[in-house]
Design a protein around this motif. Structure first.
Motif, short mmCIF file in Angstrom:
data_model
loop_
_atom_site.label_atom_id
_atom_site.label_comp_id
_atom_site.label_asym_id
_atom_site.label_seq_id
_atom_site.Cartn_x
_atom_site.Cartn_y
_atom_site.Cartn_z
N GLY A 28 9.75 4.97 -3.92
CA GLY A 28 10.64 3.85 -3.65
C GLY A 28 9.90 2.60 -3.23
N ARG A 29 10.67 1.53 -3.13
CA ARG A 29 10.13 0.24 -2.72
C ARG A 29 10.19 0.14 -1.21
NH1 ARG A 29 11.97 -5.15 -2.03
NH2 ARG A 29 10.42 -6.61 -2.83
N ARG B 264 13.54 -0.99 5.49
CA ARG B 264 13.31 0.44 5.30
C ARG B 264 12.21 0.94 6.23
NH1 ARG B 264 13.18 2.65 -0.71
NH2 ARG B 264 13.48 4.54 0.48
N VAL B 265 11.16 0.14 6.38
CA VAL B 265 10.07 0.52 7.28
C VAL B 265 10.60 0.62 8.71
CG1 VAL B 265 7.89 -0.27 8.28
CG2 VAL B 265 8.24 -0.37 5.82
N ALA B 266 11.42 -0.33 9.11
CA ALA B 266 11.97 -0.34 10.47
C ALA B 266 12.85 0.88 10.71
CB ALA B 266 12.76 -1.63 10.70
N ASP C 55 3.58 -2.29 -1.22
CA ASP C 55 5.01 -2.37 -0.92
C ASP C 55 5.80 -1.26 -1.61
OD1 ASP C 55 4.78 -4.53 0.74
OD2 ASP C 55 5.20 -6.02 -0.80
N PHE C 56 5.27 -0.07 -1.57
CA PHE C 56 5.99 1.08 -2.11
C PHE C 56 5.60 2.33 -1.34
CE2 PHE C 56 2.08 0.68 -4.55
CZ PHE C 56 1.60 1.96 -4.59
#
Length: 169
Positions: free
Chosen positions: A64-65, A70-72, A129-130
């Motif tokens: 995924g991207r 998403r990281v948070a 970034d993936f």
């Protein structure tokens, strides 16, 4: 205390055959494993066998991207779970309110996980970034046997249903 060098020497010895000979080569591990299992079913001393994966390659599957959001979320959830674990451990050994210990460590874990993941993501500078998973796989699997039992192994393997005629006979 144990000697790490002695342990590594013993571990390496487990993966050695004195005079190995190739019995068969396969494109997948399952077929190589089936061969050794067949030999075992025939009473062959399989401790004289080894399956060796060759022609290694690393595969990376992109899952995924990555975005800041998403990281948070992943960092916060990871921290939350870690905080829950620490809180449960504290509640076992602490004398205070167990629920308060669990909730406070969960909140602290959430905050720590959130901050740590965002800082780590920011440090990459957008170079990755993936998200992905990687695995090292072999493209071929070779069954090796000790030289002293190779002829017996070839004779037995010729009896395997669907086996090719034995070129060594």
């Amino acid at each position: 205390m144990s000697n790490p060098h002695a342990q590594s020497v013993l571990a390496a010895a487990q993966f050695r055959l004195q005079f190995p000979q190739s019995l068969a080569t396969y494109d997948d591990y399952a077929t190589a494993q089936k061969t050794v299992d067949f030999l075992s079913d025939q009473g062959f001393p399989v401790e004289n066998c080894m399956i060796v994966g060759t022609d290694l390659k690393q595969m990376e599957r992109i899952t995924g991207r990555l975005t800041t959001g998403r990281v948070a979320v992943h960092g916060a959830m990871s921290g939350l779970w870690f905080g829950l674990l620490v809180g449960i451990l504290f509640s076992f050994f602490g004398t205070g309110n167990a629920l308060a210990a669990i909730i406070s460590t969960m909140v602290l874990g959430l905050l720590f996980g959130l901050i740590w993941s965002l800082v780590g993501y920011a440090m990459t500078g957008g170079r990755r970034d993936f998200s992905s998973v990687t695995q090292v796989v072999a493209t071929r699997y070779e069954v090796l046997v000790e030289h002293k039992v190779a002829a017996n192994a070839r004779e037995l393997l010729a009896k395997l249903p669907g086996a090719l005629p034995n070129p060594f006979a």
